[in-house]
Write a protein that holds these residues in place. Structure first.
Motif, short mmCIF file in Angstrom:
data_model
loop_
_atom_site.label_atom_id
_atom_site.label_comp_id
_atom_site.label_asym_id
_atom_site.label_seq_id
_atom_site.Cartn_x
_atom_site.Cartn_y
_atom_site.Cartn_z
N MET A 85 0.75 -1.34 -0.06
CA MET A 85 -0.09 -0.08 0.04
C MET A 85 0.84 1.28 0.21
O MET A 85 1.19 1.70 1.15
N SER A 86 1.34 1.75 -1.16
CA SER A 86 2.26 2.85 -1.51
C SER A 86 3.47 2.91 -0.21
O SER A 86 3.64 3.60 0.37
N GLY A 87 4.00 1.64 -0.45
CA GLY A 87 4.96 1.13 0.64
C GLY A 87 4.36 -0.13 0.91
O GLY A 87 3.58 -0.68 0.46
N MET A 88 4.94 -0.61 2.19
CA MET A 88 4.39 -1.65 2.88
C MET A 88 3.74 -1.52 4.36
O MET A 88 4.72 -0.96 5.03
N ASN A 89 2.75 -2.17 4.38
CA ASN A 89 2.36 -2.04 5.89
C ASN A 89 2.49 -3.63 6.20
O ASN A 89 2.46 -4.44 5.69
N TYR A 90 2.96 -3.55 7.50
CA TYR A 90 3.42 -4.65 8.40
C TYR A 90 2.50 -4.72 9.59
O TYR A 90 2.41 -3.86 10.47
N GLU A 91 2.16 -6.03 9.94
CA GLU A 91 1.50 -6.28 11.30
C GLU A 91 2.52 -7.29 11.78
O GLU A 91 2.49 -8.43 11.21
N LEU A 92 3.04 -7.20 12.75
CA LEU A 92 4.13 -8.02 13.45
C LEU A 92 3.94 -8.35 14.85
O LEU A 92 3.44 -7.60 15.67
N THR A 93 4.13 -9.75 15.14
CA THR A 93 3.67 -10.03 16.56
C THR A 93 5.04 -10.37 16.94
O THR A 93 5.94 -11.10 16.37
N ASP A 103 8.60 -12.32 29.89
CA ASP A 103 8.51 -12.25 28.43
C ASP A 103 7.03 -11.69 28.32
O ASP A 103 6.33 -11.80 29.15
N GLY A 104 7.18 -10.98 27.05
CA GLY A 104 5.67 -10.71 26.71
C GLY A 104 5.65 -10.72 25.10
O GLY A 104 6.68 -10.84 24.37
N LYS A 105 4.28 -10.42 24.65
CA LYS A 105 4.04 -10.40 23.17
C LYS A 105 3.46 -9.09 22.69
O LYS A 105 2.50 -8.40 23.53
N TYR A 106 4.02 -8.28 21.91
CA TYR A 106 3.22 -7.17 21.38
C TYR A 106 3.08 -7.39 20.00
O TYR A 106 3.62 -7.91 19.14
N LYS A 107 2.08 -6.51 19.54
CA LYS A 107 1.65 -6.44 18.00
C LYS A 107 2.01 -5.03 17.76
O LYS A 107 1.67 -3.82 18.19
N ALA A 108 2.83 -5.16 16.76
CA ALA A 108 3.39 -3.70 16.21
C ALA A 108 2.83 -3.63 14.58
O ALA A 108 2.65 -4.33 13.99
N GLU A 109 2.34 -2.42 14.48
CA GLU A 109 1.62 -2.15 13.11
C GLU A 109 2.54 -0.92 12.76
O GLU A 109 2.77 0.12 13.49
N LEU A 110 3.26 -1.16 11.54
CA LEU A 110 4.08 -0.19 10.93
C LEU A 110 4.11 0.04 9.54
O LEU A 110 3.63 -0.70 8.87
N HIS A 111 4.46 1.12 8.81
CA HIS A 111 4.66 1.46 7.50
C HIS A 111 6.08 1.67 6.96
O HIS A 111 6.57 2.54 7.75
N GLU A 112 6.28 1.22 5.81
CA GLU A 112 7.74 1.33 5.42
C GLU A 112 7.71 1.65 3.91
O GLU A 112 7.10 0.97 3.27
N GLN A 113 8.56 2.74 3.48
CA GLN A 113 8.60 2.71 2.01
C GLN A 113 10.24 2.58 1.86
O GLN A 113 11.10 3.38 2.27
N GLU A 114 10.51 1.58 1.14
CA GLU A 114 11.95 1.36 0.97
C GLU A 114 12.63 2.10 0.07
O GLU A 114 13.47 2.33 0.35
N LEU A 115 12.02 2.69 -0.92
CA LEU A 115 12.69 3.75 -1.74
C LEU A 115 13.04 4.97 -1.11
O LEU A 115 14.18 5.25 -1.31
N THR A 116 12.21 5.58 -0.13
CA THR A 116 12.67 6.63 0.63
C THR A 116 13.43 6.39 2.08
O THR A 116 13.73 7.39 2.65
#
Length: 128
Positions: A85-93, A103-116
């Motif tokens: 989506m105009s770059g890459m959206n990630y949902e990572l556990t 120990d714990g688990k988190y859900k991260a939502e992030l957006h990355e534009q590799e070109l920029t």
């Protein structure tokens, strides 16, 4: 004159620190932005052990630690999905270890534009 300016700055910093709520360990940062229950172009990450995916998880933990009053250590990304989506959206556990050793688990939502080479951490939520 310098002393008065310094004292004024100290007072402003203290008032700001009192007025800004701190986010601690186990609390969420950001709000969930995506409806990730449906497909909507989301695909599972095929190789969760990929160096880039693990590096994204580590980056997300470092960003979270910078923004909140919490020390967590990145262990590994255990699962995730991605969406082009105009770059890459990630949902990572992400598996982490808290400062006190739990120990714990988190859900991260992030957006990355590799070109920029731009990344944005959108949310980081405890999923325990």
């Amino acid at each position: 004159m310098r002393t008065t300016s310094f004292l004024l700055i100290v007072v402003v910093v203290i008032v700001y620190a009192i007025g800004v709520p701190a986010t601690g360990c186990g609390e969420s940062m950001g709000t969930r932005l995506w409806n990730t229950t449906g497909a909507n172009g989301w695909e599972p990450i095929k190789n969760i052990n990929d160096k880039h995916i693990q590096e994204l998880g580590n980056w997300a933990v470092l960003e979270f630690s910078k923004r909140v009053n919490c020390l967590v250590k990145f262990n590994k990304v255990v699962s995730g999905r991605q969406q082009l989506m105009s770059g890459m959206n990630y949902e990572l556990t992400i598996d982490v270890t808290h400062f006190e050793g739990t120990d714990g688990k988190y859900k991260a939502e992030l957006h990355e534009q590799e070109l920029t080479k731009k990344r944005q951490l959108l949310s980081f939520m405890n999923v325990n």
